[in-house]
Scaffold this motif. Structure first.
Motif, PDB file in Angstrom:
ATOM      1  N   VAL A  52       0.645  -1.238  -0.015  1.00  0.00           N
ATOM      2  CA  VAL A  52       0.134  -0.055   0.028  1.00  0.00           C
ATOM      3  C   VAL A  52       0.967   1.277  -0.071  1.00  0.00           C
ATOM      4  N   PHE A  53       1.999   1.444   0.614  1.00  0.00           N
ATOM      5  CA  PHE A  53       2.952   2.462   0.668  1.00  0.00           C
ATOM      6  C   PHE A  53       3.405   2.573  -0.550  1.00  0.00           C
ATOM      7  N   LEU A  54       3.681   1.590  -1.648  1.00  0.00           N
ATOM      8  CA  LEU A  54       4.122   1.745  -2.857  1.00  0.00           C
ATOM      9  C   LEU A  54       2.979   2.379  -3.771  1.00  0.00           C
ATOM     10  N   LEU A  55       1.624   1.818  -3.717  1.00  0.00           N
ATOM     11  CA  LEU A  55       0.638   2.496  -4.487  1.00  0.00           C
ATOM     12  C   LEU A  55       0.537   3.983  -3.960  1.00  0.00           C
ATOM     13  N   ILE A  56       0.641   4.519  -2.658  1.00  0.00           N
ATOM     14  CA  ILE A  56       0.478   5.708  -2.107  1.00  0.00           C
ATOM     15  C   ILE A  56       1.323   6.710  -2.876  1.00  0.00           C
ATOM     16  N   THR A  57       2.536   6.129  -2.824  1.00  0.00           N
ATOM     17  CA  THR A  57       3.603   6.806  -3.150  1.00  0.00           C
ATOM     18  C   THR A  57       3.687   7.238  -4.741  1.00  0.00           C
ATOM     19  N   ALA A  58       3.225   5.981  -5.472  1.00  0.00           N
ATOM     20  CA  ALA A  58       3.038   6.195  -6.812  1.00  0.00           C
ATOM     21  C   ALA A  58       2.021   7.207  -7.404  1.00  0.00           C
ATOM     22  N   PHE A  59       0.863   7.301  -6.540  1.00  0.00           N
ATOM     23  CA  PHE A  59      -0.126   8.287  -7.022  1.00  0.00           C
ATOM     24  C   PHE A  59       0.156   9.513  -6.198  1.00  0.00           C
ATOM     25  N   GLY A  60       0.992   9.663  -5.618  1.00  0.00           N
ATOM     26  CA  GLY A  60       1.368  10.954  -4.947  1.00  0.00           C
ATOM     27  C   GLY A  60       0.228  11.257  -3.690  1.00  0.00           C
ATOM     28  N   LEU A  61      -0.100  10.389  -3.039  1.00  0.00           N
ATOM     29  CA  LEU A  61      -1.080  10.678  -1.897  1.00  0.00           C
ATOM     30  C   LEU A  61      -0.520  10.729  -0.408  1.00  0.00           C
ATOM     31  N   ASP A  62       1.031  11.075  -0.635  1.00  0.00           N
ATOM     32  CA  ASP A  62       1.376  10.945   0.827  1.00  0.00           C
ATOM     33  C   ASP A  62       0.989  11.981   1.604  1.00  0.00           C
ATOM     34  N   GLN A  63       0.749  13.286   1.098  1.00  0.00           N
ATOM     35  CA  GLN A  63       0.095  14.369   1.982  1.00  0.00           C
ATOM     36  C   GLN A  63      -1.396  14.038   2.585  1.00  0.00           C
ATOM     37  N   PHE A  64      -2.089  13.411   1.642  1.00  0.00           N
ATOM     38  CA  PHE A  64      -3.306  13.114   2.028  1.00  0.00           C
ATOM     39  C   PHE A  64      -3.510  12.028   3.158  1.00  0.00           C
ATOM     40  N   VAL A  65      -2.626  10.961   3.099  1.00  0.00           N
ATOM     41  CA  VAL A  65      -2.513   9.872   4.137  1.00  0.00           C
ATOM     42  C   VAL A  65      -2.141  10.392   5.126  1.00  0.00           C
ATOM     43  N   ALA A  66      -1.135  11.313   5.264  1.00  0.00           N
ATOM     44  CA  ALA A  66      -0.571  12.042   6.372  1.00  0.00           C
ATOM     45  C   ALA A  66      -1.414  12.693   7.422  1.00  0.00           C
ATOM     46  N   GLY A  67      -2.474  13.389   6.722  1.00  0.00           N
ATOM     47  CA  GLY A  67      -3.301  14.144   7.328  1.00  0.00           C
ATOM     48  C   GLY A  67      -4.717  13.449   7.646  1.00  0.00           C
TER      49      GLY A  67
END
Length: 102
Positions: A52-67
């Motif tokens: 799931v971390f690979l998918l989150i990073t691939a789609f640039g959702l890092d900031q969304f998940v952090a919030g």
């Protein structure tokens, strides 16, 4: 009765296989992390959630998940990883069975 509804497979064997392999891997990482120091436990927990971390990073959702605090626990991340791996297995199974037919 070729092509009848009885021959259809609604559950992906490939997806279930990937999920089983992942569950064994994630359980091993989390069990090893439970006996490690805090830094080691954190790293092993992160490795367990890798799909799931690979998918989150691939789609640039890092900031969304952090919030989103509800997304920052291992249970949620492992379940999301299982969903991702099952979907990947379903696609692989569909492609390989389609190539065998055609």
């Amino acid at each position: 009765m070729s092509g009848s509804w009885m021959e259809r497979t609604w559950i992906s064997k490939t997806g279930l296989s990937l999920c089983a392999i992942y569950l064994i891997f994630a359980a091993a990482m989390l069990i090893a992390g439970s006996t490690a120091d805090p830094k080691g436990a954190y790293v092993l927990g992160q490795i367990a959630c890798l799909p799931v971390f690979l998918l989150i990073t691939a789609f640039g959702l890092d900031q969304f998940v952090a919030g989103q605090p509800w997304l920052n626990n291992y249970t949620t991340l492992i379940v999301l990883s299982l969903v991702i791996l099952y979907g990947l297995g379903w696609v692989i199974g569909a492609v390989t069975s389609g190539s065998r037919r055609g």
